[in-house]
Write an enzyme that holds these catalytic residues in place. Structure first.
Site, PDB file in Angstrom:
ATOM      1  N   ILE A   1      38.930  -5.560 -28.098  1.00 46.34           N
ATOM      2  CA  ILE A   1      39.390  -4.339 -28.778  1.00 46.34           C
ATOM      3  C   ILE A   1      39.386  -4.557 -30.290  1.00 46.34           C
ATOM      4  CG2 ILE A   1      41.396  -2.844 -29.132  1.00 46.34           C
ATOM      5  CD1 ILE A   1      42.062  -3.294 -26.173  1.00 46.34           C
ATOM      6  N   ASP A   2      39.801  -5.762 -30.686  1.00 49.88           N
ATOM      7  CA  ASP A   2      39.872  -6.047 -32.123  1.00 49.88           C
ATOM      8  C   ASP A   2      38.513  -6.341 -32.736  1.00 49.88           C
ATOM      9  OD1 ASP A   2      42.376  -5.541 -32.826  1.00 49.88           O
ATOM     10  OD2 ASP A   2      43.111  -7.586 -32.771  1.00 49.88           O
ATOM     11  N   ALA A   3      37.493  -6.534 -31.898  1.00 45.46           N
ATOM     12  CA  ALA A   3      36.182  -6.901 -32.442  1.00 45.46           C
ATOM     13  C   ALA A   3      35.676  -5.831 -33.409  1.00 45.46           C
ATOM     14  CB  ALA A   3      35.186  -7.108 -31.308  1.00 45.46           C
TER      15      ALA A   3
END
Lengths: 134, 88
Positions: free
Chosen positions: B62-64
Site C-alpha cells: 500500500i505504501d509503495a
C-alpha cells in the site's frame, strides 16, 4: 484424510521477511544491470541508491514488525511503528542521496526505488504456499 | 526570469499534490486494512501470527505508491527536469 498445512505458521515470519528482502535486492540488481547497460555507471549507482534506500528501510521495519504478541492491538501498533520507521529511513536516505550525489540520474533512482518497493509484496507467494496432503 | 518563477511555483504545487494525495490514499488503504485485521483477530485470535506477516507485506504494498510519489516529488524538488526548457 485431508490435512491442511500452512508453511508459514507465524513462528517462521523471519523467513518471510528475509524472502521479502531477497526479492527487493533481486529487483534492485535487475534495475542496476539495465541502467548500467542503457545509461552507464552513474545511472547504475543511482538505481543502487534508490533500491538500497527501500531495502534498508524495509530491513529495519522488519526488525520491529517481528515482535510477536498475543494482543491484536499490540501487533498492530508494532506494525504501524515499523511502517513509520521505514518511511522515515527512506525519506532521509533519499534526501541525502539527492543532496550529496551530484551526478545523480533521477529516473534511474526512481526506477530502482519503484522496483524495490513493488517487489516487496512478492514475498506474499511465500505466505500463500499452502500444501494439501491427501 | 518570469518563466523560471512560474515553473518553480507550479512545481511546488505539483509536489504538494503528489505527496498529499499519495499520503491520503495510503492512509485510507492502511485504515481499511487495519480495521479488517482487528476484525479478523477478534473473530479468530489464533490467526494473529499468520495475519501479522501478511499485514506487514500488504502495508509495504500500500505504501509503495506513496514512496514512489515521495521519490518523484524529491526529484522535482532537487533535480527538476522541467527547468531544462529555459534557455541559458
Amino acid at each position: 484424510m485431508t490435512e491442511e498445512r500452512n508453511s508459514t505458521s507465524g513462528l517462521d515470519s523471519n523467513e518471510v521477511f528475509s524472502k521479502m528482502l531477497q526479492w527487493q535486492l533481486s529487483a534492485t540488481l535487475a534495475v542496476i544491470i539495465i541502467a548500467l547497460i542503457v545509461s552507464g555507471m552513474h545511472a547504475a549507482i543511482s538505481a543502487l541508491a534508490g533500491g538500497l534506500a527501500v531495502t534498508v528501510g524495509a530491513y529495519f521495519a522488519s526488525k520491529i514488525a517481528q515482535r510477536s504478541s498475543k494482543e491484536a492491538a499490540t501487533v498492530l501498533v508494532n506494525l504501524l511503528k515499523a511502517e513509520a520507521v521505514k518511511i522515515v529511513i527512506i525519506v532521509v536516505l533519499l534526501f541525502i542521496t539527492f543532496k550529496v550525489y551530484r551526478q545523480l540520474v533521477p529516473f534511474a533512482l526512481i526506477a530502482g526505488l519503484a522496483a524495490a518497493a513493488l517487489f516487496s509484496g512478492a514475498a506474499m507467494s511465500k505466505l500463500d504456499r499452502t500444501e494439501l496432503e491427501i | 526570469m518570469e518563466a523560471l518563477a512560474l515553473i518553480q511555483a507550479y512545481t511546488g504545487v505539483g509536489i504538494g499534490l503528489i505527496i498529499g494525495l499519495g499520503a491520503a490514499g495510503a492512509c485510507i488503504g492502511i485504515g481499511i486494512m487495519c480495521a479488517s485485521f482487528l476484525e479478523g483477530a477478534a473473530r479468530q485470535p489464533e490467526m494473529i501470527p499468520q495475519l501479522q506477516g501478511k499485514v506487514f507485506l500488504l502495508l509495504g504494498l500500500i505504501d509503495a505508491s506513496f514512496i514512489i510519489g515521495v521519490g518523484l516529488a524529491m526529484m522535482f524538488a532537487f533535480a527538476n527536469p522541467l527547468l531544462s526548457v529555459i534557455p541559458k
